[in-house]
Design an enzyme around this catalytic site. Sequence first.
Site, mmCIF file in Angstrom:
data_model
loop_
_atom_site.group_PDB
_atom_site.id
_atom_site.type_symbol
_atom_site.label_atom_id
_atom_site.label_comp_id
_atom_site.label_asym_id
_atom_site.label_seq_id
_atom_site.Cartn_x
_atom_site.Cartn_y
_atom_site.Cartn_z
ATOM 1 N N TYR A 127 70.373 7.900 63.106
ATOM 2 C CA TYR A 127 69.725 6.505 62.495
ATOM 3 C C TYR A 127 70.912 5.540 62.941
ATOM 4 C CZ TYR A 127 66.266 3.482 61.315
ATOM 5 O OH TYR A 127 65.339 3.076 60.821
ATOM 6 N N VAL A 183 61.224 -0.747 53.662
ATOM 7 C CA VAL A 183 59.633 -0.561 53.463
ATOM 8 C C VAL A 183 59.471 0.683 53.350
ATOM 9 C CG1 VAL A 183 57.978 -1.766 55.166
ATOM 10 C CG2 VAL A 183 60.599 -2.142 55.260
ATOM 11 N N SER A 208 71.727 4.504 66.647
ATOM 12 C CA SER A 208 70.265 4.572 67.441
ATOM 13 C C SER A 208 69.631 2.550 66.928
ATOM 14 C CB SER A 208 69.005 4.942 67.299
ATOM 15 O OG SER A 208 68.197 4.630 65.905
HETATM 16 N N1 NAI Z 1 60.454 1.959 56.849
HETATM 17 C C1 NAI Z 1 61.597 1.434 56.709
HETATM 18 O O1 NAI Z 1 62.530 1.525 55.801
HETATM 19 C C2 NAI Z 1 62.435 0.824 58.064
HETATM 20 C C3 NAI Z 1 61.482 0.880 58.964
HETATM 21 N N2 NAI Z 1 62.681 0.466 59.782
HETATM 22 C C4 NAI Z 1 62.267 0.371 62.133
HETATM 23 O O2 NAI Z 1 60.721 -0.439 62.106
HETATM 24 C C5 NAI Z 1 59.508 0.625 62.705
HETATM 25 C C6 NAI Z 1 58.468 0.723 62.394
HETATM 26 O O3 NAI Z 1 58.370 2.018 61.363
HETATM 27 P P1 NAI Z 1 57.735 2.581 60.256
HETATM 28 O O4 NAI Z 1 56.839 1.158 60.637
HETATM 29 O O5 NAI Z 1 58.596 2.064 59.624
HETATM 30 O O6 NAI Z 1 57.666 3.788 60.262
HETATM 31 P P2 NAI Z 1 56.365 4.644 61.079
HETATM 32 O O7 NAI Z 1 56.561 5.697 61.374
HETATM 33 O O8 NAI Z 1 55.431 4.410 59.419
HETATM 34 O O9 NAI Z 1 55.893 3.527 62.727
HETATM 35 C C7 NAI Z 1 56.322 3.503 63.303
HETATM 36 C C8 NAI Z 1 55.469 4.028 64.715
HETATM 37 O O10 NAI Z 1 55.920 4.242 65.605
HETATM 38 C C9 NAI Z 1 55.042 4.693 66.388
HETATM 39 N N3 NAI Z 1 55.664 5.591 67.562
HETATM 40 C C10 NAI Z 1 56.753 6.950 67.097
HETATM 41 N N4 NAI Z 1 57.578 7.449 68.093
HETATM 42 C C11 NAI Z 1 56.063 6.825 69.016
HETATM 43 C C12 NAI Z 1 56.997 7.012 70.611
HETATM 44 N N5 NAI Z 1 57.263 7.595 70.917
HETATM 45 N N6 NAI Z 1 56.443 5.919 71.246
HETATM 46 C C13 NAI Z 1 55.807 5.029 70.728
HETATM 47 N N7 NAI Z 1 55.311 5.030 69.518
HETATM 48 C C14 NAI Z 1 55.850 5.443 68.393
HETATM 49 C C15 NAI Z 1 54.548 6.247 65.936
HETATM 50 O O11 NAI Z 1 53.097 6.430 66.014
HETATM 51 C C16 NAI Z 1 53.880 4.956 64.220
HETATM 52 O O12 NAI Z 1 53.205 4.308 64.589
HETATM 53 C C17 NAI Z 1 61.221 1.605 63.495
HETATM 54 O O13 NAI Z 1 61.725 0.986 64.365
HETATM 55 C C18 NAI Z 1 61.680 1.883 62.113
HETATM 56 O O14 NAI Z 1 62.817 2.291 62.181
HETATM 57 C C19 NAI Z 1 63.369 -0.334 60.719
HETATM 58 C C20 NAI Z 1 63.405 -0.454 58.575
HETATM 59 C C21 NAI Z 1 62.797 -0.081 57.917
HETATM 60 C C1 LIG Z 2 65.812 9.204 55.168
HETATM 61 C C2 LIG Z 2 67.344 7.581 55.219
HETATM 62 C C3 LIG Z 2 66.764 6.723 54.036
HETATM 63 O O1 LIG Z 2 66.916 6.866 52.931
HETATM 64 C C4 LIG Z 2 65.255 5.780 54.869
HETATM 65 C C5 LIG Z 2 65.799 5.525 55.248
HETATM 66 C C6 LIG Z 2 64.346 4.232 55.796
HETATM 67 C C7 LIG Z 2 64.426 3.202 56.642
HETATM 68 C C8 LIG Z 2 65.285 3.075 57.477
HETATM 69 C C9 LIG Z 2 65.971 2.262 57.712
HETATM 70 O O2 LIG Z 2 65.944 1.648 58.337
HETATM 71 C C10 LIG Z 2 66.490 1.550 56.646
HETATM 72 C C11 LIG Z 2 68.336 1.028 56.496
HETATM 73 C C12 LIG Z 2 68.512 0.289 54.998
HETATM 74 C C13 LIG Z 2 70.006 1.086 55.349
HETATM 75 C C14 LIG Z 2 70.163 -0.427 54.142
HETATM 76 C C15 LIG Z 2 71.550 -0.731 54.547
HETATM 77 C C16 LIG Z 2 73.039 -0.490 54.285
HETATM 78 O O3 LIG Z 2 72.645 1.110 55.360
HETATM 79 C C17 LIG Z 2 73.561 -1.318 55.878
HETATM 80 C C18 LIG Z 2 73.844 -2.455 54.860
HETATM 81 C C19 LIG Z 2 73.605 -3.820 55.425
HETATM 82 C C20 LIG Z 2 74.770 -4.186 55.155
HETATM 83 O O4 LIG Z 2 75.457 -4.752 54.814
HETATM 84 O O5 LIG Z 2 74.337 -5.722 54.643
#
Ligand code: NAI
Ligand SMILES: CCC(=O)/C=C/C=C\C[C@@H](O)/C=C/C=C/C=C\[C@@H](O)CCCC(=O)O
Length: 263
Positions: A156, A191, A159
């Site tokens: 992850y 989030v 990516s």
């Molecule tokens: N939730 C978190 O803590 C964080 C999330 N993100 C990123 O935010 C973005 C949104 O994620 P969230 O809202 O948290 O998750 P989520 O799972 O609630 O939403 C993801 C959305 O992407 C859609 N999706 C997944 N695969 C797909 C595909 N192949 N084609 C089209 N749509 C697809 C899903 O249907 C869903 O609507 C992601 O890129 C995630 O990596 C980044 C930082 C933190």
């Molecule tokens: C399953 C893994 C998990 O714990 C949940 C992940 C949820 C959201 C995915 C991702 O987008 C959030 C990542 C947050 C990372 C936070 C800290 C470090 O990994 C980065 C530190 C950045 C810095 O040094 O300022």
Amino acid sequence: MIGAFVGIFEAQFSQCFWAHEEAALGLWTDCGSSLQVALLDMNKTEAESLMQTLTKQYGQERLLFLHCDVEQEEQVKAAFQKTMDTFGGIHILCNNAGILNESTWEKMISVNLVGVIRATYLVLEHMNKLKGGQGGVIVNTASLAGIGPLVSCPVYTASKHGVVGFTRAMSAASALSGYGVRVNCLCPGFVQTGLFSNIPARLGPFSHLKDGTQLLVEKFGIVNMSQVVEAFFELVTDETKDGAALLVFQQERKYMPAVSVTD
Ligand SMILES: NC(=O)C1=CN([C@@H]2O[C@H](COP(=O)(O)OP(=O)(O)OC[C@H]3O[C@@H](n4cnc5c(N)ncnc54)[C@H](O)[C@@H]3O)[C@@H](O)[C@H]2O)C=CC1
Ligand SMILES: CCC(=O)/C=C/C=C\C[C@@H](O)/C=C/C=C/C=C\[C@@H](O)CCCC(=O)O
């Protein structure tokens, strides 16, 4: 906007998205008098309920849902063409689709990174001024894991580092080529969304590291979804932002300078 339905963007869509309408419309001359939004996602179930809500608030003529899997080139291409045919242009693309599961790591690369690259290249066919487009802005949703390692999620992390690197390089390529398209990325912390749930099951071979991840969550706290949407609109409406990585923490947001190997 791709991958907008569940999680980060869905919950705050109506509160924040339209609040920035005037600023967004002011960026391009051919936008007309109102913001129109195409929501592309592979999750039809979530789509129907959100579309009902938004349609009641903003009218059917300004919204379009298109089923689209970012792993499928033809689906993305068709969705962008349908958006063009319906609204006459594409000025803002948010590549938000993403998954987290270290057990299916090839799929994670395919969705989180290859999907961003694919949608970017396909939208440039419509946005690029050298191809008759009006220019525009692309915002890719990366993560703090695109800046620093999320130890329990090495792929992850890869990516999301890829999304940040692609964003910065694509921004420079677009600027030097005269495309008229800015490219930025969002790097939120944790989030509370579907992706954030059931963490141990998402860690695959690294489930033994779940406690370390929990310490990170306690260290960084939980970011509110509206903070992410506000950061998104900063990257859209601030025309000085190009190749930017905007970190969104619980207490603040700040830009991550690009590392230069020539300084
Ligand atoms: N939730 C978190 O803590 C964080 C999330 N993100 C990123 O935010 C973005 C949104 O994620 P969230 O809202 O948290 O998750 P989520 O799972 O609630 O939403 C993801 C959305 O992407 C859609 N999706 C997944 N695969 C797909 C595909 N192949 N084609 C089209 N749509 C697809 C899903 O249907 C869903 O609507 C992601 O890129 C995630 O990596 C980044 C930082 C933190
Ligand atoms: C399953 C893994 C998990 O714990 C949940 C992940 C949820 C959201 C995915 C991702 O987008 C959030 C990542 C947050 C990372 C936070 C800290 C470090 O990994 C980065 C530190 C950045 C810095 O040094 O300022």
